[in-house]
Design an enzyme around this catalytic site. Structure first.
Site, PDB file in Angstrom:
ATOM      1  N   CYS A   2       0.945  -1.143   0.015  1.00 56.58           N
ATOM      2  CA  CYS A   2      -0.009  -0.020  -0.045  1.00 56.58           C
ATOM      3  C   CYS A   2       0.849   1.360   0.133  1.00 56.58           C
ATOM      4  O   CYS A   2       1.878   1.080   0.679  1.00 56.58           O
ATOM      5  CB  CYS A   2      -0.943   0.052   1.092  1.00 56.58           C
ATOM      6  N   ARG A  27       5.720  -0.396  -4.453  1.00 55.83           N
ATOM      7  CA  ARG A  27       5.546  -1.198  -3.163  1.00 55.83           C
ATOM      8  C   ARG A  27       4.351  -2.363  -3.296  1.00 55.83           C
ATOM      9  O   ARG A  27       4.101  -3.051  -2.481  1.00 55.83           O
ATOM     10  CB  ARG A  27       4.569  -0.149  -1.978  1.00 55.83           C
ATOM     11  N   TRP A  75      -3.184  -2.589  -1.480  1.00 57.34           N
ATOM     12  CA  TRP A  75      -2.730  -4.070  -1.643  1.00 57.34           C
ATOM     13  C   TRP A  75      -3.631  -5.023  -0.699  1.00 57.34           C
ATOM     14  O   TRP A  75      -3.725  -4.859   0.243  1.00 57.34           O
ATOM     15  CB  TRP A  75      -1.155  -4.445  -1.191  1.00 57.34           C
ATOM     16  N   ASN A  99      -2.678   2.344   5.455  1.00 53.65           N
ATOM     17  CA  ASN A  99      -1.879   1.418   5.350  1.00 53.65           C
ATOM     18  C   ASN A  99      -1.983   0.538   6.643  1.00 53.65           C
ATOM     19  O   ASN A  99      -1.786   1.175   7.700  1.00 53.65           O
ATOM     20  CB  ASN A  99      -0.368   1.787   5.121  1.00 53.65           C
ATOM     21  N   GLY A 100      -1.918  -0.584   6.341  1.00 55.70           N
ATOM     22  CA  GLY A 100      -1.681  -1.698   7.728  1.00 55.70           C
ATOM     23  C   GLY A 100      -2.818  -2.414   7.826  1.00 55.70           C
ATOM     24  O   GLY A 100      -3.600  -2.613   6.956  1.00 55.70           O
ATOM     25  N   GLU A 466      18.815 -18.177  -3.059  1.00 58.19           N
ATOM     26  CA  GLU A 466      18.403 -16.558  -3.752  1.00 58.19           C
ATOM     27  C   GLU A 466      18.194 -16.678  -5.306  1.00 58.19           C
ATOM     28  O   GLU A 466      17.362 -15.991  -6.051  1.00 58.19           O
ATOM     29  CB  GLU A 466      19.697 -15.732  -3.591  1.00 58.19           C
ATOM     30  N   LYS A 470      14.773 -15.450  -6.960  1.00 57.38           N
ATOM     31  CA  LYS A 470      14.813 -14.622  -7.965  1.00 57.38           C
ATOM     32  C   LYS A 470      14.131 -14.987  -9.116  1.00 57.38           C
ATOM     33  O   LYS A 470      13.144 -14.281  -9.706  1.00 57.38           O
ATOM     34  CB  LYS A 470      16.307 -14.077  -8.420  1.00 57.38           C
ATOM     35  N   GLU A 473      10.005 -15.463  -8.602  1.00 58.23           N
ATOM     36  CA  GLU A 473       9.185 -14.344  -8.188  1.00 58.23           C
ATOM     37  C   GLU A 473       9.075 -13.461  -9.488  1.00 58.23           C
ATOM     38  O   GLU A 473       7.998 -12.920  -9.648  1.00 58.23           O
ATOM     39  CB  GLU A 473       9.720 -13.675  -7.289  1.00 58.23           C
ATOM     40  N   HIS A 489      17.344 -37.943  -1.858  1.00 58.21           N
ATOM     41  CA  HIS A 489      16.470 -38.397  -0.800  1.00 58.21           C
ATOM     42  C   HIS A 489      15.064 -38.030  -1.032  1.00 58.21           C
ATOM     43  O   HIS A 489      14.225 -37.906  -0.037  1.00 58.21           O
ATOM     44  CB  HIS A 489      16.983 -37.753   0.631  1.00 58.21           C
ATOM     45  N   LYS A 584       6.682  -4.507  -2.513  1.00 60.57           N
ATOM     46  CA  LYS A 584       8.148  -4.127  -2.147  1.00 60.57           C
ATOM     47  C   LYS A 584       8.518  -4.190  -0.425  1.00 60.57           C
ATOM     48  O   LYS A 584       9.428  -4.506  -0.178  1.00 60.57           O
ATOM     49  CB  LYS A 584       8.584  -2.879  -2.512  1.00 60.57           C
TER      50      LYS A 584
HETATM   51  C1  F6R Z   1      12.766 -10.766  -2.925  1.00 59.51           C
HETATM   52  C2  F6R Z   1      12.606  -9.570  -1.946  1.00 59.51           C
HETATM   53  C3  F6R Z   1      12.112 -10.217  -0.718  1.00 59.51           C
HETATM   54  C4  F6R Z   1      12.550  -9.178   0.353  1.00 59.51           C
HETATM   55  C5  F6R Z   1      12.088  -9.512   1.759  1.00 59.51           C
HETATM   56  C6  F6R Z   1      12.706  -8.484   2.868  1.00 59.51           C
HETATM   57  O1  F6R Z   1      13.364 -10.123  -4.148  1.00 59.51           O
HETATM   58  O2  F6R Z   1      12.934  -8.669  -2.392  1.00 59.51           O
HETATM   59  O3  F6R Z   1      12.088 -11.315  -0.295  1.00 59.51           O
HETATM   60  O4  F6R Z   1      14.107  -9.569   0.395  1.00 59.51           O
HETATM   61  O5  F6R Z   1      10.459  -9.141   1.672  1.00 59.51           O
HETATM   62  O6  F6R Z   1      12.410  -7.190   2.575  1.00 59.51           O
HETATM   63  P1  F6R Z   1      13.469  -6.042   3.330  1.00 59.51           P
HETATM   64  O7  F6R Z   1      14.826  -6.580   2.711  1.00 59.51           O
HETATM   65  O8  F6R Z   1      12.725  -4.833   2.958  1.00 59.51           O
HETATM   66  O9  F6R Z   1      13.216  -6.418   5.132  1.00 59.51           O
END
Ligand code: F6R
Length: 589
Positions: A2, A27, A75, A99-100, A466, A470, A473, A489, A584
């Site tokens: 949001c 976001r 969101w 927001n929240g 990672e 990546k 997502e 296994h 985000k």
């Molecule tokens: C994946 C990604 C998320 C963030 C996670 C933590 O690409 O961006 O997995 O790493 O949401 O976010 P922060 O670093 O802002 O606490």
């Protein structure tokens, strides 16, 4: 998660609101809306989907002349993404955005329904609007205070009252920044939303209420005025333009050499003061998502080269577990945004136990940065693409330097080649990034697959996690990462002819072991792709990265995987910078 913006006293509030919403798009959201106000009326316009839809609706609507406005990207949490659930919400004289999450919305709603109040949406936000309106007679702040006594949950609110010409802002667990200028005052959930209008700002703290009018901003706490220190935004902060790049994700990957250099310069001078972890007996690294995977690399390095016991845990688990602390525990929190709800909760848990906390964080004004005992700032600048890239690389870089310094302090490492090589990293990363054509060729071979697995051992496994995250997502291809030895296994039953398996092989000591696992998969038909710092023949495809000191090696591997994920997502026509369902900044648990 949001986005909020409010503007008062600006000539063209609509333009500022829409512009601000666009800068908050990163976001994550699924609907958007705005409210405009003049002395006589409030006009609300909402739409589902992209901000472009809201823009179109706004241009098709006859707008009231307004000097005040609030806007929101939603969101969905309570209720589906629909126009009726989109913000702003109005109840009686109150119109607000939020927001929240209001955790006790159901109970409050039942109470208000009994009072004869009706609702049109499924949202917790409309409940908040109704509650404030229920308490509102003449005094806005009193009504807000009474409502807050009843509300349990997290919030950032911007509130309009039909018979007031001011804008009220308050927050708990969700950030709000207030921008001031002589051509209007602003409030938003992130400085990037208002940076093109003013560079003078302050951060609103929990427990404060900001009252914005066209010519001034007053802040109150418990009925008393609070003097706020006005800050000036740095030249580069808040610059969130895409420049020459097609996507933010690509731009941010390409910025990695530059931000490594910046971060190195900012921390090198005080390396020994911040990184002497030897006063502690155990370390807990706590974070979410990619930040947690960065933490897993830190754990491997600290264990392997500094013989340090480290627990690395997902924040959403850590916060609810029975954690055994002693006075010699350090809790390291890692976060790009510094606003991730679970990571903040984990930090507060550690503080409640009187344990030291250290935040590795990008946003200097964030809650995590302000509440932790010590901070190491990564110098990523604004990261707009939802999938983190440059911030992740910097988190790994800082952890590598911390681990190195700790190993030196413990007398386990004696040479300074790490620091010498750290200086060369920007150049080396650039070389890796310049080989985009190679990644495109691999992407062409794998982009139409439904499943892609990654394998590795120890640090290579943390890197695999990672790489896999990546890829999944941004491209929506199902992907998992496995410890190479675990494959047989159970998971090996999923391997079939032509299925891509990406193996990370950067550690000499266990290279042969992982290769044996790769061989097992290859002989069952897997399309094998090797990412290594030495040439390994006989596999289907290969990505070769420069060999560096083991502390720094992950920093040369992950950029390839980021670019590979990017190219695959592009070939599949995905919304790369804003993958579906993702936000985000995850400000709710
Ligand atoms: C994946 C990604 C998320 C963030 C996670 C933590 O690409 O961006 O997995 O790493 O949401 O976010 P922060 O670093 O802002 O606490």
């Amino acid at each position: 998660m949001c986005g909020i913006i409010g503007v008062i006293g600006k000539e063209d509030p609509v333009h500022a609101l829409l512009d601000g919403l666009k800068n908050l798009e990163y976001r994550g959201y699924d609907s958007a809306g705005l409210a405009l106000k003049n002395y006589y009326q409030i006009q609300v316009i909402k739409s589902v989907g992209k901000i472009a839809n809201l823009e179109e609706k706004v241009s098709d609507t006859s707008l009231i002349p307004a000097f005040l406005g609030i806007a929101h990207t939603r969101w969905a949490t309570h209720g589906s993404p629909s126009e009726v659930n989109a913000h702003p919400h109005t109840s009686g004289k109150v119109t607000l955005v939020h927001n929240g999450i209001i955790e006790n919305a159901k109970e409050i709603k039942e109470r208000l329904v009994q009072e004869g109040i009706s609702f049109v949406s499924d949202t917790d936000t409309e409940v908040a609007a109704a509650l404030i309106n229920f308490y509102y007679e003449k005094d806005a702040i009193q009504a807000i205070d009474l409502a807050l006594n009843d509300i349990v949950g997290s919030y950032a609110f911007l509130i309009l009252f039909a018979d007031s010409n001011q804008l009220y802002a308050l927050r708990k667990d969700s950030p709000l920044v207030v921008g001031v200028s002589d051509h209007g005052n602003f409030v938003a959930s992130d400085i990037v939303a208002i940076a093109s209008w003013t560079r003078q700002y302050f951060l609103l703290e929990e427990g404060e209420i900001a009252v914005l009018s066209d010519s001034r901003v007053d802040v109150f706490r418990d009925g008393k005025t609070v003097e706020k220190n006005i800050l000036t935004l740095d030249q580069n902060d808040g610059d969130s333009s895409k420049g020459q790049y097609e996507h933010y994700m690509l731009k941010e990957i390409m910025e990695e050499p530059m931000v490594i250099e910046k971060t190195l310069n900012s921390i090198l001078d005080h390396l020994d003061t911040f990184s002497d972890l030897t006063q502690y007996e155990q370390i807990h690294i706590v974070a979410c998502g990619s930040a947690m995977y960065a933490g897993m690399i830190g754990k491997s390095l600290l264990e392997e080269y500094a013989s340090f016991p480290v627990i690395c845990e997902v924040a959403s688990e850590y916060r609810y577990k029975n954690i055994l602390y002693d006075r010699k525990t350090l809790v390291i929190l890692i976060s790009q945004s510094g606003e991730t709800a679970d990571t903040i909760a984990a930090m507060r848990k550690a503080k409640d136990a009187s344990v030291d906390t250290l935040a590795i964080v990008n946003v200097k004004t964030s809650t995590l940065a302000r509440e932790s005992d010590r901070q190491i700032f990564i110098e990523a600048g604004p990261e707009v693409a939802v999938a983190t890239t440059k911030a992740y690389i910097l988190q790994v870089f800082v952890l590598a330097l911390l681990s190195y310094q700790t190993a030196v302090s413990k007398g386990m490492v004696h040479d300074s080649s790490v620091l010498v090589e750290a200086r060369k990293l920007p150049q080396m990363i650039s070389e890796v990034l310049n080989r985009r054509d190679e990644y495109i060729k691999i992407a062409e071979k794998i982009y139409s697959q439904e499943n892609i697995f990654f394998i590795g051992r120890k640090i290579d496994y943390a890197i695999s996690l990672e790489g896999s995250l990546k890829l999944k997502e941004v491209s929506y291809i199902h992907s998992e990462a496995y410890q190479a030895g675990e494959l047989k296994h159970g998971t090996i039953s999923l391997i079939h002819e032509g299925m891509p398996l990406i193996a990370i092989l950067t550690q000499e000591d266990i290279l042969k072991k992982t290769l044996a696992n790769l061989e097992e998969a290859k002989s069952r038909g897997a399309m094998t792709i090797v990412v290594s710092n030495q040439s390994i023949p006989f596999y289907d495809m290969e990505i070769l990265v420069p060999k560096v000191n083991a502390f720094l090696q992950p920093i040369l591997v992950v950029p390839c995987l980021q670019l590979l994920a990017y190219e695959v997502a592009k070939m599949r026509g995905c919304d790369i910078d804003k993958p579906r369902n993702l936000a985000k900044s995850v400000t709710v648990e």
